[in-house]
Motif scaffolding. Sequence first.
Motif, PDB file in Angstrom:
ATOM      1  N   TRP A 297      42.445  41.319  50.730  1.00 32.39           N
ATOM      2  CA  TRP A 297      42.376  42.193  49.557  1.00 32.39           C
ATOM      3  C   TRP A 297      41.240  43.182  49.719  1.00 32.39           C
ATOM      4  CZ3 TRP A 297      38.701  42.195  45.255  1.00 32.39           C
ATOM      5  CH2 TRP A 297      39.080  43.037  44.206  1.00 32.39           C
ATOM      6  N   HIS A 322      35.359  35.752  43.578  1.00 30.73           N
ATOM      7  CA  HIS A 322      34.903  36.496  44.756  1.00 30.73           C
ATOM      8  C   HIS A 322      33.929  37.568  44.285  1.00 30.73           C
ATOM      9  CE1 HIS A 322      34.769  39.344  47.980  1.00 30.73           C
ATOM     10  NE2 HIS A 322      35.802  40.073  47.610  1.00 30.73           N
ATOM     11  N   THR A 347      38.812  37.623  40.564  1.00 31.44           N
ATOM     12  CA  THR A 347      39.306  36.254  40.462  1.00 31.44           C
ATOM     13  C   THR A 347      40.685  36.137  41.102  1.00 31.44           C
ATOM     14  OG1 THR A 347      40.248  36.673  38.269  1.00 31.44           O
ATOM     15  CG2 THR A 347      38.012  35.759  38.352  1.00 31.44           C
ATOM     16  N   SER A 348      41.024  34.891  41.468  1.00 32.82           N
ATOM     17  CA  SER A 348      42.330  34.625  42.067  1.00 32.82           C
ATOM     18  C   SER A 348      42.740  33.190  41.770  1.00 32.82           C
ATOM     19  CB  SER A 348      42.279  34.826  43.585  1.00 32.82           C
ATOM     20  OG  SER A 348      43.472  34.368  44.207  1.00 32.82           O
ATOM     21  N   TRP A 354      44.244  38.783  44.212  1.00 35.67           N
ATOM     22  CA  TRP A 354      42.954  38.983  43.562  1.00 35.67           C
ATOM     23  C   TRP A 354      43.037  40.074  42.499  1.00 35.67           C
ATOM     24  CZ3 TRP A 354      38.880  35.816  44.365  1.00 35.67           C
ATOM     25  CH2 TRP A 354      38.949  34.975  45.474  1.00 35.67           C
TER      26      TRP A 354
END
Length: 560
Positions: A297, A322, A347-348, A354
């Motif tokens: 990403w 992240h 966030t994921s 993501w």
Amino acid sequence: MADLTPMKYGRVKARFVAGVGDSDDEGTAPDVLPLSGSVTFTLSATALRVVTASPVPTTVYPTPIVAELDGEGYLTYRGSRLVSLLATDDPASTPTDLQWSASFDLRSPLGHSITATSFRFQLPAGTIVDLTEVAPILDAAPNIVITKGERGEPGPTSIPTAQFIGSEIERAGSPAAAAVVQTAKSVGDPRYAPLSVVETVASVAVMAAPTPQSYSSLPRFRRPPELLERPVLRAEQTSASSITWANMVENPSHPDANKRWWLFYSTDHASVHSTTGLFAATAPTPFGPFTDRGLIWRDDTAGLQHETPRVWKDRRLGLYVHTYSMQNAAAARIPDAVGSQVSLWATSPDLINWTRRGIAADVTPTDPGDGHTGYMNGPIVVGGREYFYTLFGGTVRGLRTLWRRQPGSGFSLVRDQRVIGSQLNMLRSMQGQSIAITGTPSAASDVTQAGNAAVTSELMWRPTHSAFIAFRGATWVIGPAGNRQAGGVVVDNEIIAAPMASHMAALAEPPSLLDVGDPAPWETSTRFDNFGNTFAYQGRCMFMYRSGGHRGAFGIGEVN
């Protein structure tokens, strides 16, 4: 919400410090260092009836108020050193003649619990009460309470070498650069224990203490037997133009066994935004074999140069988080950003998809430096609190700053107002050990050096590039220390270990050099040029590091 008319309020203040042994400052008197922790205020009534309240009669249910200690030991609440509480003599509420109780959760500079007895006090409307002036003082004999009395004859002017707690005792200030934290050695350090890893909380390995042992013991570094002859991943095995900031993350629920362990990394000062981002490789174990997954990403919303990642499973959010650095460039401004380079977060649910969430750390217009708050390292979990480090001025070599995550279910960081300097007084006192530096070192006891030189002739320690572990009952930093550098320039480093001060903004003791043994066959002349995250595997405490610079390789270090 607005105040409830006509209820009245008072305010409370306090400061708490620990007495420690004399440092290398001028004079021989013991020093003081701020305590950390919190004070909880609880009202003696569970409900208050305010019949004259506007616009209608109202029942108030007071809840406990928790005020934190700031970086100087002052009681604070929402940024203020005066904590507002309901008055205990307010005629508008029933019952009257109330009391507040204060209970304490305090910790020493080395993270040890401080015994402080809870007590009750009154807070008349419109007054400011200092807890030091109303707290009872327990004598050494049990159950004897000394209350405040008349001033006596002058006593001795020196302070005995012993630990103490006060509220208005100022530490002797250093004339070094403003706002740079310096610490002192503590007296009578308790005995600690050799520790073994039991679990990982965020990026800190939590360890258990079976048997007491001397404070002189140090964490031990080794290269895992599984990786004596090879690295975890080489740059030529990836699709990235360069590699840095390795993060080893376990995904135990992934149905593919070859994707149980994810090694995240980024490019290193890549000049073209489209070549940057979050890259990954996966393997069945942290030791490999790893399969490159390429770019996972990249944040193309705003800003340039998506680099220096941290990735972890966040327990509060129930998602992977992240953090990463991006330039707030003129050609791609980040909305609401102030600094030249900021830390953002995403966030994921699965480490693959993501979603950008926004800015995690940025400066204010009045902060010093050039506004660089990238290179975020964390979360570092100590006493249930989550800490993060970032740079604090890219062209001001050696400056870092500390952030603390706010309570709740979100991701909100508040900056500690101290600026972390290079602490040369600590680095130069490494028990007769030394680190080779280039050129002539500065004569100053600390340096907040600005300039354009990529490498300067002085030492620095890097909390943004280090591992943090629990060891011997305290929080320790293990990380690279060497010539001051910036701008992606690669230098060789030694590995140091030292206990952290409880407020996490400084070393608590001069560090020691760890014996790292002979270089592995794959390591280059720049053996340890930066560290990645800390993780646990099969009861072992490990951390990532890079050797060989931008096109080098990632390795794993083990601490026991």
